[in-house]
Every structure is written in C-alpha cells, then in structure tokens.
Design a protein around this motif. Structure first.
Motif, short mmCIF file in Angstrom:
data_model
loop_
_atom_site.label_atom_id
_atom_site.label_comp_id
_atom_site.label_asym_id
_atom_site.label_seq_id
_atom_site.Cartn_x
_atom_site.Cartn_y
_atom_site.Cartn_z
N TRP A 155 0.70 -1.07 0.05
CA TRP A 155 -0.05 0.07 -0.06
C TRP A 155 0.75 1.40 0.11
CZ3 TRP A 155 -2.23 3.87 3.75
CH2 TRP A 155 -3.34 4.31 3.09
N HIS A 226 -8.21 21.37 -4.39
CA HIS A 226 -7.93 20.20 -4.00
C HIS A 226 -8.27 18.88 -4.82
CE1 HIS A 226 -11.46 18.85 -0.91
NE2 HIS A 226 -11.79 19.33 -1.95
N GLN A 228 -8.48 14.37 -4.89
CA GLN A 228 -8.27 12.97 -4.28
C GLN A 228 -8.17 11.91 -5.10
OE1 GLN A 228 -11.10 12.14 -1.09
NE2 GLN A 228 -12.87 11.78 -2.26
N MET A 230 -7.47 7.61 -5.95
CA MET A 230 -7.32 6.08 -5.80
C MET A 230 -6.41 5.51 -6.80
SD MET A 230 -9.99 4.41 -3.31
CE MET A 230 -10.84 3.67 -4.72
N GLN A 240 -3.50 5.59 -2.43
CA GLN A 240 -4.38 6.78 -2.45
C GLN A 240 -3.22 8.07 -2.27
OE1 GLN A 240 -6.55 5.80 1.34
NE2 GLN A 240 -8.27 5.63 -0.07
N TYR A 242 -3.69 12.49 -2.25
CA TYR A 242 -4.42 13.67 -1.99
C TYR A 242 -3.55 14.96 -2.19
CZ TYR A 242 -7.22 17.13 0.29
OH TYR A 242 -8.00 18.25 0.81
N TRP B 155 -12.39 18.30 3.87
CA TRP B 155 -11.80 17.24 3.73
C TRP B 155 -11.66 16.30 4.70
CZ3 TRP B 155 -6.84 14.35 3.78
CH2 TRP B 155 -6.55 13.55 2.96
N ARG B 157 -10.08 12.46 6.22
CA ARG B 157 -9.48 10.99 6.10
C ARG B 157 -9.08 10.32 7.16
NH1 ARG B 157 -4.72 8.30 6.40
NH2 ARG B 157 -3.36 9.89 7.61
N GLU B 159 -8.52 6.13 8.80
CA GLU B 159 -7.97 4.92 8.69
C GLU B 159 -8.09 3.98 10.04
OE1 GLU B 159 -3.47 6.31 8.74
OE2 GLU B 159 -3.36 4.18 9.33
N MET B 230 -13.12 5.93 -1.48
CA MET B 230 -13.12 7.52 -1.53
C MET B 230 -14.52 7.79 -1.56
SD MET B 230 -10.28 9.04 -4.34
CE MET B 230 -11.60 8.83 -5.79
N CYS B 231 -14.89 8.84 -0.63
CA CYS B 231 -16.45 9.27 -0.51
C CYS B 231 -16.70 10.47 -0.70
CB CYS B 231 -16.63 8.47 0.85
SG CYS B 231 -16.15 9.43 2.22
N MET B 238 -15.48 15.88 0.91
CA MET B 238 -14.78 14.79 0.20
C MET B 238 -13.84 14.17 1.11
SD MET B 238 -13.07 15.98 -3.39
CE MET B 238 -11.22 16.12 -3.01
N GLY B 239 -13.59 12.72 0.98
CA GLY B 239 -12.90 12.01 2.03
C GLY B 239 -12.28 10.79 1.61
N GLN B 240 -11.13 10.25 2.06
CA GLN B 240 -10.55 8.99 1.88
C GLN B 240 -10.66 8.25 3.04
OE1 GLN B 240 -6.91 10.60 0.26
NE2 GLN B 240 -7.59 9.77 -1.84
N MET B 241 -10.60 6.87 2.99
CA MET B 241 -10.48 6.12 4.06
C MET B 241 -9.69 4.74 3.69
SD MET B 241 -13.82 6.11 6.42
CE MET B 241 -15.32 6.95 5.41
N TYR B 242 -9.27 4.32 4.73
CA TYR B 242 -8.15 3.13 4.56
C TYR B 242 -8.30 2.17 5.65
CZ TYR B 242 -4.29 -0.25 3.70
OH TYR B 242 -3.46 -0.91 3.42
N GLU B 257 -7.93 12.71 10.04
CA GLU B 257 -7.32 14.04 9.76
C GLU B 257 -8.56 14.89 9.01
OE1 GLU B 257 -3.75 15.08 7.48
OE2 GLU B 257 -3.83 12.72 7.37
N THR B 259 -10.02 18.52 7.66
CA THR B 259 -9.54 19.68 7.49
C THR B 259 -10.80 20.78 7.34
OG1 THR B 259 -7.75 18.94 6.33
CG2 THR B 259 -8.10 21.19 5.73
N ARG B 266 -6.27 16.48 13.97
CA ARG B 266 -5.48 15.39 13.65
C ARG B 266 -5.54 14.33 15.03
NH1 ARG B 266 -0.38 15.51 10.23
NH2 ARG B 266 -1.22 16.19 8.51
#
Lengths: 367, 367, 367, 367
Positions: A155, A226, A228, A230, A240, A242, B155, B157, B159, B230-231, B238-242, B257, B259, B266
């Motif tokens: 990853w 901005h 994002q 994948m 991923q 950003y 934003w 993020r 995990e 991503m969502c 807007m967002g990212q997850m892992y 995190e 923003t 954070r």
C-alpha cells in the motif's frame, strides 16, 4: 576541472534558487564540471539586469532566444511559467544544449510529449526539476525499497498539501486561474513523481478534482483547490493520494506512507531530515517505528554536513539537482528524473482530470 | 441509587471488558443506576462457570435464552460473534429489555435492519459498541467541529489499520474466514462510525477491497486483508478511508485528519490522550498544530483522572460506554450510537463491497 | 479463590482510585486472592457513608481505628494526608495486617523509618504507592536496563513537572502550605523513586529548592514551587533531576532519559504507552530511536488489552498496584516498592533540602 | 553594491562551509556588500591550492600572515584550531581588518580576553561563530522571550549532546586529547552561548566534568566525555545544562526548554525547523504546545524559501552568519555575537571546570 556557462530563463523564485545552487554546487560537491553564471533572462530588460546584479550573472537579456543562442551558454535552465517551457526546450535541444526544466514539464501532455521527443532526438542531457524527492530521506526510502528492506509493497499513501489558499478570504491571484496553476497543475506533480519513483508506474486510477472556494475577493476561481485519487500501480500495489492548497495548517505536507510485507516507511517533508522505518525483525517487544535522522550514511547527504542531525534544507535540494544535472552533462548518461519521467507525471495528471470528469476508473495506458 | 442486573452474552475478550466496566462504572462516574453482575453466558457450561468466577457474576449459563429470560437480568450486553447478534437482541427487545450490542451490529445489513426495527418497536434503550470513538480526544473533536472551531469541513481522511496479519507467514485462523471477520467486517466499522459521527452521512463512495495474502500456512484466506475508499459526504465533504490488518507497524492505527476552512484536527489512537488542533487565529508567526492533552476540561474525561496528562486507556473507553448505556436506560432517551447508527455503518460496508465488485461509484441511498 | 476484606482509609481522589482498582483487579488479572470492599474511612461519618455508597463498600466509619481493628478488614490501604500515615500503618502492622501506603511514605524521614521498622517487625506485606512507575513502558525500561540492552548507564535525567501553580494569579490553597504539600514533598518522590528503581541508590547530591511565587491571592506561600538537583549514583552514574509545579504547559511531565554505552531510553508519561529505545546495533544508516508501543509483550500490560496500541491509562496503574499488593499478601514475599523503598525516597528528599540550604554537595549516607 | 575580498584561514570543514556561504550570501540575501573569495590559507601549499580550486578562491597560501597582510583581503575568517585564533585575530585587527572567528573564541580565557581587547581597540567588526543559534526557530525564541510572550522566565534547561564517542570501542583520535577538543572545550560553548543569548548572564554555577571512557583503542583519553551543570542566571532564573559526546542516539542534541510565567518554549536542533510554544491563553481545553514551523514570518528565514515548511538546514545557518558579518562590516555597528560574547562563553567554561574540580558553587564574577 572544466567550466560550463549556465543560462537561466526566469529570474524569480526558482531562477534564484538555481542561481544560488550553481554558485555553490562546485564547492559543496567538488564537481569536476564547474558552472559559471553566464546569462539570466527575464521578461523585461530592467528586471533581467536586476537579477544579473543580484545573483552575479555575467550577462542579462529579456529575450530567451538570445540566451539560448549565446555560444557562451552551454546549458539552459528553464524556470519560467509552464506555457513557455516547450519552445525554450525545443530551441535549446535543436542547438544540442542540455536542458534542466522545472516541473511540471509541459503545460499540457502534448507539450510534454513534444519536449521528450526533442530531448531524445537531440541526445542531450535533460532533467526535470522535482526538488523535494531529492532529500536524503526520500533517496534513502527509494534505496530501502529497492533493497527489499520492507519486502513487497502492499500500500502507498501520498499527499502534497499546503494551505496558502485555505482562507476563503484570500484574494484571487494569477494562481487562481489556469489549469497549470491549480492544485493538479502545480502541486500534485511533486507527489505523483514521488509515487512513480518510490513504487513504480500507475496502471489505473480514479479521482475527484474540486474547486471548493469558487469566489474569492477580486474574482472567480477557475482552477482546482484540491483533489483526491485512488490508484493501482503496475506491480499491483493499491494506493491513495491527496493534493490540496486549502489544507489548513499544512505548510509543506509532502508526505507518504509505504507499507510492505516486511516493514513500512513514513516520511513528511515538514521534518525533512527524518525517515521513519519499521521492520518486522527481532522480538516483538522491541519493534516500532525508528526515527532515522539522515546523515553521511544516506544518499545525497551534503558532504559538509558532517554528521546526522546537522540538517539539510530546501536550498540543499536544489544544490543536489545542480550536481545531478552537471553529472548528466559530464557523463552523457541520463540522470533521473529525465524529461520522460516528467512527461509520465503529466500523463497521470491528465488521467486524473479525465477520471474526475467521467466519474470512472481510467486506464492510464489509454491516455 | 437503583440497581439493575446485567447479563453478558459472551465471556471472551469483549465480555470481560464489559464485565470489568460494569464492576467499575458506578464508583468511577457515580452513576445513579448501579449495575449488578447478574449472569454471564458462554458456549459451554464449564467456560460460563469459569467466567462467572473470574469476573464475579452471580450466575452462569450456556444458553443465552436462559440469560435473556431471567427476570433478574434487567439489561443485556451482546459480546458474541456477529452471526448471533440478531436473535439475542430480538429476544431481549421482545421482553422489553435494553440491549447493548458490540459492533458491528449485524452480520449482514438485513440483520442490522431487523435489529433496528426490533429495537425501535420495543422502545427500549439500544446502543452499539464503537468504543474507540469514546476517548475524550475524539469526543472533543466532535464538539470542536459542532462548535464551528475549524469552520466548514472540506476534507476527511480516516483509517483503521493494524498489523496482526502483516506477516504472510502468520497462519490461517478463524479470522481469515468469513466476511464478518475480515477487514471490512471487523475493523472498518470503527472508522466508518467515526466518519459518520465526525462529518455526517455519506452519499456516495467507491472502494477497492482486496485479499493480499490469499494463502497462509494452514489454509486459504477467504476474506479481505485491506480496503481503500473514496467518498462524498452529504454535506459535500470529500474524503478518503483505508482499512487494513496488514499495515505493518500499525498497532492501533485508528486515525483521522479533518480539514476545515478555519482550522484542522488530527488524531491517532496510538496516542489516544492527545488531540492536535490548528486554528487560523492570531499572527501567522505563532500558528501551528497544538498538541492538546485531554483532561477534565474535555468531554468524558474520567473524573478520577484529576488533571490532563494522567491519561485514559482502552478499558476507560468501555467504562464510558457502560455509563452511557446506564444513562440511556435511566432516562429512556436514546444515547449515541444507537442501533440505527450501527446499521448505517453496515450500510456503508455493503456499499463499499458493491463498489469494489462493480468498479463504480455507488450511491449509498440505493443500498 | 480466596477473599480478603479491604479497608481504605481516605475516600478522596486516591481512595477512589484504589476502590475502583480493587473492584476491577480480580476480573482484570484473574487473581487468586479476591478483594472485597469491606470498609471505607473518611473524616466525617457523613462523607464516609457517601464514599461507601459511591464506591460500593460494605461499611463506613469516621474512625480509622475502627477500620484497622475490624476483623473483616484483612488489609489496609492508606490514602490520607501524609501526617496520618504513620499511626495508621503502625496500628495495622501491630495487628499483623498488610498495609499499602500512598506515597510519600511518611511526612518526615523519621516517620518513614518508624514505619519501615514496624513493617519489618510485623513480617507483613507492605507496599508504597508510586503508581506512575507501574506503566508497562517503565517496567519494560527497568527490564531492558537489567538485561543490559543499553549497556552500562552513563547518564540519567528525570523530571516530574506539572503546571497547576504556573499561573502566579492562582490563589493560595492547602497545597501552598506545609513541606509535605510542596513540590519536594509531593511531586519529587515519584521521580526520585523512578531514579532509584531504574538506576540504583544515590550516593551524593546537590540541589536548589525554591519558592518562585511567594505571594498568591489569598495568602503567602510557605512551600516550594520547584527544585533542581544533580546527583551521583552508587554505580557511578551522573544525573540531573528537576521537579516543578510551575512548569507551564506540562501536565504530567514524568519523564526520563537514560543513556548507556550501548543504547538509550526515553520516556514521557504524557504519552505513557510509548517507550523510545535506541540501540547501537546494525548499520548506522538504519539506527535511530524506536518508538515502541507497549503491548502484551511488555511487563504488566493489562491482559484484556489484546494488542499493543490499545493503551493503558492512569487507573490501570492503580489496578496493577492492587494486583501486586494482593500478590505480596498471598505469597508472603515482598513486592517492590516496599516501605523500605519508600523510605529511601524520603531520604533523598531530606538530603536535597539540606543540600539546598547549605549550598553544598551532601553525602546521602550521612542522612 | 560594493565588493570586499574575503580571506579564510583554514580550509577544512568550517572553512568550506564559510566559503560556500560567501559564494551564496549575496544572491540569497541581496546584500549590498558583496564578498569575493580572495584567498584561502591552509597548512601546506598543496592543500591550500586544492582548497583554492575546490572552493573557487582567487589565491592560496600556506602562511596566514600573507593572507592577513594582503591588501586585497578586506576581511578575515578564522576557521583553524583554537590555539591559532589569537595571533591571527590580533594581526588582522592591527591592520584594521574585520574578523569573524569560529567558536570557541580563544583556546583559553586569557586568549579570549586578549582577542576582545584587540578587537575593541581596533574598532573593527568582530563576530564569533556560533552557528546553531542562527536558525530562524532559535532567533524567534529570542524574540518571543524579549517580547514577553512567555512572561518572566523561571527555568532553563539546555543540552548539547552528540554520540560520536558513545561507543567505548571508538579509537582515540586528536579529539580525545587537549581540553579544547573535549566536550567542554568544543561542544558546550554552543549551548552556553544559547543560554546567555536566551536568558542572560550567569551569576553562579556548579558542575561535574567527567571522562567516562578513559581508555580507547589506540590510547588514553585526556579530555572530557560529558559534563553536567546547574546554574543561577543574573535575573534569578534557575537552570540546568548537560553536554556530552557519548549521548548514545543523539546526533545534534542542541536542545532547550524555557519555562516562563505565561508560557514555555521547547526546541531541538534535530528538528530545526520547528519551535514549540505554549501560552497560557484562551480556554484550558484548547491549550497545549503548538508546533510552529518556521517560515517567512520568522527572523532570518531565508528569503528564497517561500513558505514555512520549506526548511532551512545547516549550511543556511552559515549563510546567515555571512550576512550578519557583512552587515557589521558595512554599518560599523556590532552584530551579535561579538568577540565579547564569545569571551563570556569561555568564562562560563572556565568557571565550570573550577566548580567541578573544587566541588563547590562558583561565582562567575570571580573568574
């Protein structure tokens, strides 16, 4: 020792950084090829003369063709807005002169492709300027990965985040217009280059590119704040990314995490002299991320910085670029990142823009 | 002070944590309603009796129906494998007994929906157990956002990463079989719940769910090792997850995190007593991320931890859950996160699995 | 499993912490000896009854003699102001009852010596309560040192710093009067105990003890705000310590650095689940301080906290103390820190006060 | 713009750093006075010629008198061993030439006093080279304190710790002989200078200076490995310092903590682009140490490093020294730190050595 006349097109921020770098690089690295600050070019004769005096060039001009054509100029550094990169590079290559071009390579993928073609046809040294990856920490990260220190990568997460437009009340400027000056055009290339260098080529990706603050005092914003992404790398790694210029609190958020089957690496340019390494070695009780301070045992550590912890900074990255450009000229061997590497970055940016617009995964090979 | 008999179904890891929590919560928080460890249920009479003695319950049983039906059991805590959650909860609600159910709520979205229906039809207190969000730091993050301390969110993020299966040589176990025990089934719900709590509902998403090490000593792996997403939240964020169980070096990588237009937050559960806050206030020269150590000025800080820095840990999160469950029972008012909140998490998981399979964005409303 | 009736003298902050600990310890650690909350004593009958109900004791009293003499009370925990420690302990030992006494042991060195004499004459289990050293991280530090992981120690630096009196406008309270309530009396013992446990006995020292804010709203301050010390341990190690209640920004600054010939250790209680370890092993390029997150592989990690990173907090330290006290009672073997260890701390404090007054090095053996 | 010929005595590590700095400083800071690399002096004609070519000087010599006397040399930089500082400086001042001298100023306090007398009699610009204090972070710390941002200082802790002799198996070298090359002679001056600059003059102190590893492969060690100190500043502040070349794991442990009545500051050169600031402002719930990344809003941030987070490094400190030396020459005004400041550092070192030998507090005024 041999000398080479350096011509820098563009006397602003990056032009200055390169001028200082070429004034220092010989003494710092003891290069055999020694640069001479021959000519600087700026948009007006007056500002060119100002730069000449300020940075110590022998000559000044307001016409880049004069600079490129001058026989005393042996190598050209392009530090102008992106739109101008292509003609300058093509002219220099046509004369057989090596070119160092600031990132991103071209203002468009088409431009970049033309520049690569010109560079490769000329056989000249050509380098693209992605300075942040030049820190000893990031060069050591590349080496660790190549040496298998963290096993097979599973990853990758990368970001390039700053906050210079985080405040919605910050007025519109030239930076809020033109795709080349937005986040994907200007910031993202740094981290995309890092991703390609650390992990390898990207096969497919999906992205969202967005303007959050479309109105600012003084005008409408026409480029992106901005984005994002994948992606899937050719070696199967999932990742991923950003990119943001509205990442409140982030000043130089050029940061990545790389997970492998035997370890992991973390880096954040805001503490550029440290690399965090985890390895699945030894008893569980003593495992953890190790904060490695870069020093003489790491690649590209500046020789006058005797020990680890002395610290390198922004300008040192540019000095390392200067050394590598001189090395490429001297040896005739390509030194990473070449124009081709720079073009690959443009390709990923183009793929991301398409993915965002079409709301689908995009196969990079189709771009 | 009034007393209530607590029945815990499941005596393993989480059952023990809840038993300890209910033994301590009255003294810690001075609750008006006082729990009494009435009955514990385990898969065999022998292990149930072992748990009874070990944790101090009055009675033991190997039949969860006995526990649910016992008139001395006033509230039921479900700490068994996911497949069993639904019938136990339905039986308890049918008798008008409050239920606390460990995450994830149901083994499937259909199960979760049925559980929500049963809970709401009964009018009983119902809570889902997402313990990590209970730290004072995360509760303070929720408050800061609600109070507008960081402006409008732009934003996110998040995990949830651990490394208990990072080593490809780690043998197959029950954890490597069954969707419910994979990363999306078991780990992801924690951070999805956090995302919903911190930012709000998710409108659409795209994801990749993957088994990296499909063969392990002792067998084939049939569930997922990691997943990225991503969502887009309903409020436009807007967002990212892992999510990963192979994130080498990560022990409790429950981290996010956030923003906003006026600041940023954070958090990393590996240092659960700290919250990092950036605010666009005061002169630029003194801005930066502030490391706030949680203490009595923050929500849910344990009262016997006199000052900031004394520190709360994993078990304290469970004690806070116990307090909140008692509060819900006592007041008859729903306390977050309810079963409905738990079901929303299952919905996002289902959407992610679909997005990964179809390789498209998925509209959560269609799930 | 056997049961023992616990009597706690003092129902305030520490009394509560011990009550919660003894309610939880059996389930948490599966102790063979199980504590029963038998009696709590407070200064008035009313407050004692309040504590009884709040914490779940069977009985309450306002006379500590009643508690000590009650045959159902098998062990006594002293959590009252220092001035009262001696008579309570002596009475309990006279009856052959084990005693756990909060730090610092006695209000004076003479008191502590008498308490040690009484304890040792009785042959009863006796423990002093220095909770912070109980974190898995600090216990692992002790083990690493004992195992030679960092070689021979060359230097030690310790501090116990908080900021509850940093603000000169903070009003005078009971804490600003009486040597026992000042920094040397109340805070320093924690870190002095750590120094003795980690490095060994101290031979000589020099110190400065100071009241910085001698006037506060509401009265004159008659005890010390901060103190600094240099010392030489019996094994030759050189060290520095600092203690402060006016250390602005420090919440739980219980921190130490230990340098050895083969490595180094760093710890800060504000991030109590991490221990930093440096070892002179492997290539220079990968050396650095490793941030170890405590987990099941470390001593005293709570068994229900499955993995590293789940995290322990303040109350968990008290639960570990409870386990160790029960173990000492059960086995009849002394468990560190005993009253004698507590007395050694008082001795160092006395030596420091003398060194500060006489402005000379003081040989601890003369105290 | 005017030009000045620079002569550097000593072409090794520091000579090189200064040569690079003077090649870059004009362009970097746009100084009005522009340095010209006129002459370099080294111990042999051959090495001098090597340095000349490597660093780009016009001339080379093996006799420092030739350099000092050359009319083209307008200013002298001394980067030789300490024993030689005094005669070179005296000769230059006698000719009315400005002198920049590397730390520590003289090989003895007597030498330093003579050098100050010569400097002040000549009226020439004179500067001592304590580079680490030049980072924007430390200059901002000085400003914050001067502005009262953290109130009245109550405590100071400083260290200069490295580990180049941590390994007892590291062989004896020139560094293990001669007081000037030991820890007090070579490392301590950096942090003592910082203490004087940040807090003010020191009134009295007590110290322990020690050789831990007195035998090394290849010889006996005749100077000190580490030293600890306690002191009292003239303004009443209490403080501790520690200096070590055997601080395992420390690479550039130039670090300090400063506590005041309204806030606190923390700094560590190993992360030289960050300053940690705590202020007693705003609600308790949002207080904490703020990690400030240095940038254009801080003193001495390099102008081409556009934003905070770009980062400065070791060489940048030397460039800032070059700028300040040029400024002192140009304006005729003393620029900190002058020779007098350098001499004060020698005085503290002398007092510490005496305190260690006599095992008593030493009044600095008596030295």
């Amino acid at each position: 020792m041999q000398e080479i006349g350096i011509g820098i097109v563009g006397g602003g921020y990056m032009g200055k950084a390169h001028a200082v770098a070429h004034a220092a690089v010989g003494a710092v690295f003891g290069t055999r090829l020694r640069p001479r600050l021959e000519m600087v070019c700026a948009s007006s004769a007056q500002s060119a003369e100002g730069y000449r005096q300020a940075y110590g060039f022998a000559h000044a001009t307001s016409d880049w063709r004069t600079l490129v054509n001058d026989p005393q100029v042996g190598a050209v550094i392009i530090a102008t807005p992106q739109e101008t990169h292509r003609p300058i590079a093509e002219a220099a290559f046509a004369l057989g002169k090596p070119v160092f071009c600031e990132k991103p390579l071209g203002a468009s993928l088409a431009d970049s492709r033309a520049m690569v073609a010109a560079a490769e046809a000329s056989g000249c040294a050509n380098m693209a300027g992605f300075n942040y990856i030049r820190t000893p920490a990031s060069q050591f990260a590349r080496k660790l990965i190549a040496d298998g220190a963290i096993g097979d990568i599973t990853w990758f997460r990368g970001e390039h985040t700053e906050d210079f437009f985080a405040d919605p009340a910050a007025p519109a400027t030239w930076r809020t217009h033109g795709a080349a000056n937005g986040t994907m055009g200007d910031l993202a290339p740094h981290m995309i280059n890092a991703a390609l260098a650390l992990i390898g080529p990207i096969d497919r990706l999906i992205a969202e590119v967005e303007t959050v603050h479309s109105k600012r005092p003084g005008g409408t914003v026409t480029n992106d704040d901005h984005a994002q992404m994948m992606c899937r790398f050719a070696n199967g790694v999932m990742g991923q990314m950003y990119f943001s210029r509205i990442a409140t609190g982030r000043k130089m958020g050029y940061a990545y995490e790389i997970t492998g089957t035997k370890g992991a690496i973390r880096f954040d340019q805001e503490d550029q002299n440290a690399l965090w390494l985890y390895r699945m070695e030894g008893p569980d009780a003593t495992r953890g991320f190790t904060k490695i301070l870069t020093g003489p045992d790491h690649p590209d550590y500046l020789p006058f910085c005797q020990g680890p912890g002395h610290g390198t900074g922004y300008q040192d990255q540019i000095i390392i670029e200067a050394r590598d450009f001189l090395r490429a000229i001297e040896t005739g061997q390509p030194v990473w990142p070449t124009f081709r590497d720079g073009m690959e970055v443009n390709r990923i940016v183009a793929a991301a823009l398409q993915a965002s617009e079409q709301k689908t995964w995009v196969d990079v090979a189709t771009i």
